[in-house]
Scaffold this motif. Structure first.
Motif, PDB file in Angstrom:
ATOM      1  N   PRO A  70      22.734 -16.544  -9.843  1.00  0.00           N
ATOM      2  CA  PRO A  70      21.692 -17.219 -10.140  1.00  0.00           C
ATOM      3  C   PRO A  70      21.198 -18.431  -8.526  1.00  0.00           C
ATOM      4  O   PRO A  70      20.713 -19.436  -8.749  1.00  0.00           O
ATOM      5  N   SER A 106      14.880 -16.032 -19.677  1.00  0.00           N
ATOM      6  CA  SER A 106      15.792 -16.403 -18.391  1.00  0.00           C
ATOM      7  C   SER A 106      14.646 -15.619 -18.135  1.00  0.00           C
ATOM      8  O   SER A 106      13.866 -14.675 -18.494  1.00  0.00           O
ATOM      9  N   MET A 108      13.809 -13.620 -13.579  1.00  0.00           N
ATOM     10  CA  MET A 108      14.438 -13.271 -12.123  1.00  0.00           C
ATOM     11  C   MET A 108      13.122 -13.736 -11.372  1.00  0.00           C
ATOM     12  O   MET A 108      11.924 -13.850 -11.292  1.00  0.00           O
ATOM     13  N   GLY A 167      18.564 -15.299  -9.871  1.00  0.00           N
ATOM     14  CA  GLY A 167      18.750 -14.984 -11.115  1.00  0.00           C
ATOM     15  C   GLY A 167      19.860 -14.616 -12.251  1.00  0.00           C
ATOM     16  O   GLY A 167      21.019 -13.531 -11.888  1.00  0.00           O
ATOM     17  N   PRO A 168      19.901 -14.281 -12.880  1.00  0.00           N
ATOM     18  CA  PRO A 168      19.175 -14.555 -14.007  1.00  0.00           C
ATOM     19  C   PRO A 168      18.611 -16.302 -13.967  1.00  0.00           C
ATOM     20  O   PRO A 168      20.152 -16.638 -14.458  1.00  0.00           O
ATOM     21  N   ILE A 169      18.103 -16.613 -14.319  1.00  0.00           N
ATOM     22  CA  ILE A 169      17.608 -18.391 -14.214  1.00  0.00           C
ATOM     23  C   ILE A 169      17.152 -18.763 -15.829  1.00  0.00           C
ATOM     24  O   ILE A 169      16.187 -17.731 -16.182  1.00  0.00           O
TER      25      ILE A 169
END
Length: 188
Positions: A70, A106, A108, A167-169
């Motif tokens: 991330p 989430s 990417m 990511g993941p964000i």
């Protein structure tokens, strides 16, 4: 020789450096592969709004999947493309297998160099359609838009190509039973 020099001078510096680094990496892989005959040379072509750039690369079926990060972009290899309609495809990228699931809600970030008119990298968010990474796959469904910089780039990707991901964000940190009522709006 002058024609070649003028051609090289007309290619943007990012493309020259990417071709150089890819060639060096491919040569290093070949020399360390101990008679690996599964590697073969190929040609990658990028078309920007202003010119077409061609780069000779070495694709290797032995590249190991990267762990998602991330905080930094990592290259993921495209394993499979499935056409869903005339302008939409399902993309499967290889990632390091993990027992951890992707967080709900989430996204990417994807990144590709040299796609914008000013030569800056194009960075766009995409939401994965799978949650589990146990099989070592990150799956996206992408519609190619006529004026979409990154989506058009997705449309040119072939199996074995790579794309940078970060990511993941989390968009919204979901916590079960944290609220008595939740209002939702869906669009599509």
């Amino acid at each position: 020789m002058r024609a070649f020099q003028s051609f090289v001078a007309s290619v943007p510096s990012w493309a020259r450096y990417s071709c150089l680094l890819t060639s060096i990496g491919g040569a290093g892989y070949y020399m360390n592969s101990q008679k690996d005959t599964a590697s073969w040379p190929s040609v990658s072509t990028w078309t920007t709004r202003y010119q077409t750039v061609e780069c000779h690369t070495t694709k290797s079926p032995h590249s190991h999947p990267h762990k998602l990060d991330p905080t930094d972009f990592v290259p993921l290899t495209l394993l499979k493309v499935t056409k869903l309609s005339h302008d939409t495809s399902h993309y499967v990228f290889g990632v390091e297998k993990s027992k951890e699931d992707l967080p709900v809600s989430s996204f990417m970030l994807t990144k590709a160099d040299g796609l914008t008119p000013d030569g800056k990298p194009a960075i766009r968010p995409y939401t994965p359609v799978n949650i589990s990474l146990e099989e070592g796959k990150l799956e996206l469904v992408v519609k190619v838009y006529e004026k979409g910089v990154m989506s058009k780039h997705f449309g040119t990707l072939k199996e074995g190509d790579s794309l940078l991901f970060k990511g993941p964000i989390d968009k919204f940190k979901y916590q079960a039973n944290a609220y008595k009522h939740i209002g939702m709006v869906a669009g599509g």
